[in-house]
Design a protein around this motif. Structure first.
Motif, PDB file in Angstrom:
ATOM      1  N   THR A 167      26.302  21.775   4.620  1.00  0.00           N
ATOM      2  CA  THR A 167      27.607  22.424   4.552  1.00  0.00           C
ATOM      3  C   THR A 167      28.468  22.095   5.769  1.00  0.00           C
ATOM      4  OG1 THR A 167      26.668  24.424   5.524  1.00  0.00           O
ATOM      5  CG2 THR A 167      26.820  24.348   3.132  1.00  0.00           C
ATOM      6  N   LYS A 168      29.761  22.355   5.603  1.00  0.00           N
ATOM      7  CA  LYS A 168      30.767  22.114   6.650  1.00  0.00           C
ATOM      8  C   LYS A 168      30.683  20.675   7.166  1.00  0.00           C
ATOM      9  CE  LYS A 168      30.856  26.930   7.998  1.00  0.00           C
ATOM     10  NZ  LYS A 168      30.602  27.923   9.018  1.00  0.00           N
ATOM     11  N   CYS A 169      30.691  19.743   6.241  1.00  0.00           N
ATOM     12  CA  CYS A 169      30.559  18.337   6.586  1.00  0.00           C
ATOM     13  C   CYS A 169      31.921  17.761   6.999  1.00  0.00           C
ATOM     14  CB  CYS A 169      29.982  17.557   5.409  1.00  0.00           C
ATOM     15  SG  CYS A 169      28.346  18.153   4.911  1.00  0.00           S
ATOM     16  N   LYS A 170      31.929  17.101   8.113  1.00  0.00           N
ATOM     17  CA  LYS A 170      33.142  16.456   8.634  1.00  0.00           C
ATOM     18  C   LYS A 170      33.080  14.978   8.296  1.00  0.00           C
ATOM     19  CE  LYS A 170      34.386  20.181  10.867  1.00  0.00           C
ATOM     20  NZ  LYS A 170      34.928  21.188  10.003  1.00  0.00           N
ATOM     21  N   ASN A 171      34.093  14.501   7.589  1.00  0.00           N
ATOM     22  CA  ASN A 171      34.172  13.106   7.178  1.00  0.00           C
ATOM     23  C   ASN A 171      34.923  12.327   8.245  1.00  0.00           C
ATOM     24  OD1 ASN A 171      35.417  10.718   5.685  1.00  0.00           O
ATOM     25  ND2 ASN A 171      34.025  11.551   4.145  1.00  0.00           N
ATOM     26  N   LEU A 172      34.563  11.070   8.444  1.00  0.00           N
ATOM     27  CA  LEU A 172      35.219  10.249   9.458  1.00  0.00           C
ATOM     28  C   LEU A 172      36.598   9.772   9.030  1.00  0.00           C
ATOM     29  CD1 LEU A 172      32.171   8.115  10.647  1.00  0.00           C
ATOM     30  CD2 LEU A 172      33.095  10.183  11.668  1.00  0.00           C
ATOM     31  N   ASN A 173      36.868   9.717   7.717  1.00  0.00           N
ATOM     32  CA  ASN A 173      38.141   9.187   7.234  1.00  0.00           C
ATOM     33  C   ASN A 173      39.091  10.246   6.698  1.00  0.00           C
ATOM     34  OD1 ASN A 173      37.259   6.529   7.741  1.00  0.00           O
ATOM     35  ND2 ASN A 173      36.162   6.508   5.799  1.00  0.00           N
ATOM     36  N   ASP A 174      38.568  11.313   6.117  1.00  0.00           N
ATOM     37  CA  ASP A 174      39.394  12.311   5.451  1.00  0.00           C
ATOM     38  C   ASP A 174      39.093  13.704   5.994  1.00  0.00           C
ATOM     39  OD1 ASP A 174      40.604  10.444   3.700  1.00  0.00           O
ATOM     40  OD2 ASP A 174      38.855  10.513   2.390  1.00  0.00           O
ATOM     41  N   SER A 175      40.030  14.631   5.728  1.00  0.00           N
ATOM     42  CA  SER A 175      39.850  16.030   6.125  1.00  0.00           C
ATOM     43  C   SER A 175      39.703  16.893   4.883  1.00  0.00           C
ATOM     44  CB  SER A 175      41.056  16.508   6.933  1.00  0.00           C
ATOM     45  OG  SER A 175      41.193  15.749   8.098  1.00  0.00           O
ATOM     46  N   PHE A 176      38.856  17.900   4.997  1.00  0.00           N
ATOM     47  CA  PHE A 176      38.559  18.761   3.861  1.00  0.00           C
ATOM     48  C   PHE A 176      38.636  20.225   4.254  1.00  0.00           C
ATOM     49  CE2 PHE A 176      36.293  14.805   3.210  1.00  0.00           C
ATOM     50  CZ  PHE A 176      36.574  14.497   1.896  1.00  0.00           C
ATOM     51  N   ILE A 177      39.029  21.045   3.300  1.00  0.00           N
ATOM     52  CA  ILE A 177      38.923  22.491   3.471  1.00  0.00           C
ATOM     53  C   ILE A 177      37.468  22.890   3.246  1.00  0.00           C
ATOM     54  CG2 ILE A 177      39.611  24.719   2.505  1.00  0.00           C
ATOM     55  CD1 ILE A 177      42.310  23.335   1.759  1.00  0.00           C
ATOM     56  N   LYS A 178      36.849  22.259   2.246  1.00  0.00           N
ATOM     57  CA  LYS A 178      35.439  22.484   1.922  1.00  0.00           C
ATOM     58  C   LYS A 178      34.810  21.136   1.604  1.00  0.00           C
ATOM     59  CE  LYS A 178      32.527  24.776  -1.510  1.00  0.00           C
ATOM     60  NZ  LYS A 178      32.521  25.598  -2.728  1.00  0.00           N
ATOM     61  N   ASN A 179      33.622  20.899   2.157  1.00  0.00           N
ATOM     62  CA  ASN A 179      32.897  19.662   1.895  1.00  0.00           C
ATOM     63  C   ASN A 179      31.406  19.956   2.037  1.00  0.00           C
ATOM     64  OD1 ASN A 179      32.431  16.971   1.316  1.00  0.00           O
ATOM     65  ND2 ASN A 179      32.802  16.269   3.398  1.00  0.00           N
ATOM     66  N   GLU A 180      30.706  20.055   0.909  1.00  0.00           N
ATOM     67  CA  GLU A 180      29.279  20.372   0.949  1.00  0.00           C
ATOM     68  C   GLU A 180      28.511  19.519  -0.051  1.00  0.00           C
ATOM     69  OE1 GLU A 180      28.861  24.522  -0.052  1.00  0.00           O
ATOM     70  OE2 GLU A 180      29.050  24.131  -2.186  1.00  0.00           O
ATOM     71  N   GLU A 199      18.733  11.904   4.870  1.00  0.00           N
ATOM     72  CA  GLU A 199      17.383  12.116   5.363  1.00  0.00           C
ATOM     73  C   GLU A 199      17.141  13.609   5.385  1.00  0.00           C
ATOM     74  OE1 GLU A 199      15.704   9.958   8.784  1.00  0.00           O
ATOM     75  OE2 GLU A 199      17.586   8.854   8.799  1.00  0.00           O
ATOM     76  N   LYS A 200      15.907  14.015   5.106  1.00  0.00           N
ATOM     77  CA  LYS A 200      15.593  15.443   5.116  1.00  0.00           C
ATOM     78  C   LYS A 200      15.822  16.019   6.508  1.00  0.00           C
ATOM     79  CE  LYS A 200      12.533  17.144   1.645  1.00  0.00           C
ATOM     80  NZ  LYS A 200      11.209  17.490   1.226  1.00  0.00           N
ATOM     81  N   ASN A 201      16.458  17.181   6.553  1.00  0.00           N
ATOM     82  CA  ASN A 201      16.750  17.915   7.796  1.00  0.00           C
ATOM     83  C   ASN A 201      17.641  17.147   8.758  1.00  0.00           C
ATOM     84  OD1 ASN A 201      15.303  20.309   7.201  1.00  0.00           O
ATOM     85  ND2 ASN A 201      13.407  19.237   7.694  1.00  0.00           N
ATOM     86  N   ASN A 202      18.380  16.164   8.275  1.00  0.00           N
ATOM     87  CA  ASN A 202      19.270  15.383   9.123  1.00  0.00           C
ATOM     88  C   ASN A 202      20.713  15.656   8.694  1.00  0.00           C
ATOM     89  OD1 ASN A 202      20.646  13.466  10.609  1.00  0.00           O
ATOM     90  ND2 ASN A 202      19.209  11.816  10.162  1.00  0.00           N
ATOM     91  N   PRO A 203      21.586  16.039   9.627  1.00  0.00           N
ATOM     92  CA  PRO A 203      22.968  16.371   9.262  1.00  0.00           C
ATOM     93  C   PRO A 203      23.871  15.156   9.031  1.00  0.00           C
ATOM     94  CG  PRO A 203      22.672  16.666  11.604  1.00  0.00           C
ATOM     95  CD  PRO A 203      21.322  16.309  11.040  1.00  0.00           C
ATOM     96  N   ILE A 204      23.375  13.965   9.275  1.00  0.00           N
ATOM     97  CA  ILE A 204      24.201  12.760   9.147  1.00  0.00           C
ATOM     98  C   ILE A 204      24.051  12.165   7.746  1.00  0.00           C
ATOM     99  CG2 ILE A 204      24.563  10.409   9.998  1.00  0.00           C
ATOM    100  CD1 ILE A 204      23.596  11.454  12.742  1.00  0.00           C
ATOM    101  N   ILE A 205      25.201  11.853   7.134  1.00  0.00           N
ATOM    102  CA  ILE A 205      25.228  11.199   5.829  1.00  0.00           C
ATOM    103  C   ILE A 205      25.760   9.793   6.034  1.00  0.00           C
ATOM    104  CG2 ILE A 205      26.172  11.242   3.497  1.00  0.00           C
ATOM    105  CD1 ILE A 205      26.532  14.307   3.918  1.00  0.00           C
ATOM    106  N   ASN A 206      25.013   8.821   5.539  1.00  0.00           N
ATOM    107  CA  ASN A 206      25.399   7.417   5.670  1.00  0.00           C
ATOM    108  C   ASN A 206      25.768   6.855   4.308  1.00  0.00           C
ATOM    109  OD1 ASN A 206      24.818   6.942   8.543  1.00  0.00           O
ATOM    110  ND2 ASN A 206      22.717   7.350   7.950  1.00  0.00           N
ATOM    111  N   ILE A 207      26.473   5.722   4.348  1.00  0.00           N
ATOM    112  CA  ILE A 207      26.752   4.981   3.121  1.00  0.00           C
ATOM    113  C   ILE A 207      26.144   3.592   3.277  1.00  0.00           C
ATOM    114  CG2 ILE A 207      29.042   4.178   3.853  1.00  0.00           C
ATOM    115  CD1 ILE A 207      29.835   4.562   0.819  1.00  0.00           C
ATOM    116  N   LYS A 208      25.409   3.195   2.261  1.00  0.00           N
ATOM    117  CA  LYS A 208      24.791   1.872   2.247  1.00  0.00           C
ATOM    118  C   LYS A 208      25.642   0.985   1.344  1.00  0.00           C
ATOM    119  CE  LYS A 208      20.553  -0.316   0.563  1.00  0.00           C
ATOM    120  NZ  LYS A 208      19.229  -0.031  -0.031  1.00  0.00           N
ATOM    121  N   THR A 209      26.086  -0.134   1.878  1.00  0.00           N
ATOM    122  CA  THR A 209      26.874  -1.092   1.123  1.00  0.00           C
ATOM    123  C   THR A 209      26.090  -2.395   1.044  1.00  0.00           C
ATOM    124  OG1 THR A 209      28.887  -0.091   1.992  1.00  0.00           O
ATOM    125  CG2 THR A 209      29.111  -2.261   0.986  1.00  0.00           C
ATOM    126  N   VAL A 210      25.981  -2.941  -0.155  1.00  0.00           N
ATOM    127  CA  VAL A 210      25.263  -4.205  -0.354  1.00  0.00           C
ATOM    128  C   VAL A 210      26.212  -5.191  -1.024  1.00  0.00           C
ATOM    129  CG1 VAL A 210      23.299  -5.331  -1.454  1.00  0.00           C
ATOM    130  CG2 VAL A 210      23.053  -3.018  -0.556  1.00  0.00           C
TER     131      VAL A 210
END
Length: 144
Positions: free
Chosen positions: A32-45, A110-121
């Motif tokens: 919860t309360k995820c901060k995106n590097l490109n966009d701003s959100f009121i809610k992002n979960e 990753e479990k218990n990790n607050p960072i969300i990554n994007i994989k591009t191939v």
């Protein structure tokens, strides 16, 4: 006599199976309360349900981000729900692939990790980039 013995065993087994309750534990990871590097959100979960193999993302754009995306995409909504199938590969949790075989993207958790990554191939060349950091990560055990 043999048939009678079989009937008794079948009856006992049936009663045992009918009265036997299976308890299944599954986990749900809530970011919860995820901060995106490109966009701003009121809610992002993000909700990762491992039993259903499903990621649900609930998000609401703030006014500035909504107006920015509305210029290029008239079908955009301010409040959105996105669902994707997930699977586990070692300690990583990946969403299903979006795109073509030569070019695709996936979200990586990753479990218990607050960072969300994007994989591009692109043509078998992989890149991993951070797209969001969440303030809170919770794991719930669901009993059914």
């Amino acid at each position: 006599m043999i048939k009678n013995n079989f009937t008794i065993k079948f009856l006992i087994l049936s009663i045992f199976l009918i009265n036997f309750q299976t308890i299944i534990f599954s986990e749900i990871m809530l970011l919860t309360k995820c901060k995106n590097l490109n966009d701003s959100f009121i809610k992002n979960e993000y909700i990762l349900d491992f039993e259903k193999s499903l990621m649900t993302r609930n998000y609401v754009y703030d006014k500035k981000t909504y107006e920015k995306h509305k210029i290029t995409d008239l079908s955009i909504k301010k409040k959105n729900v996105l669902e994707k199938f997930i699977y586990q590969d070692n300690n990583l949790i990946l969403t299903d692939k979006v795109g073509y075989p030569q070019f695709y993207t996936q979200l990586v958790f990753e479990k218990n990790n607050p960072i969300i990554n994007i994989k591009t191939v692109i043509n078998d060349e992989e890149s991993l980039a951070k797209i969001s950091t969440c303030n809170k990560v919770e794991i719930f055990e669901k009993e059914s």
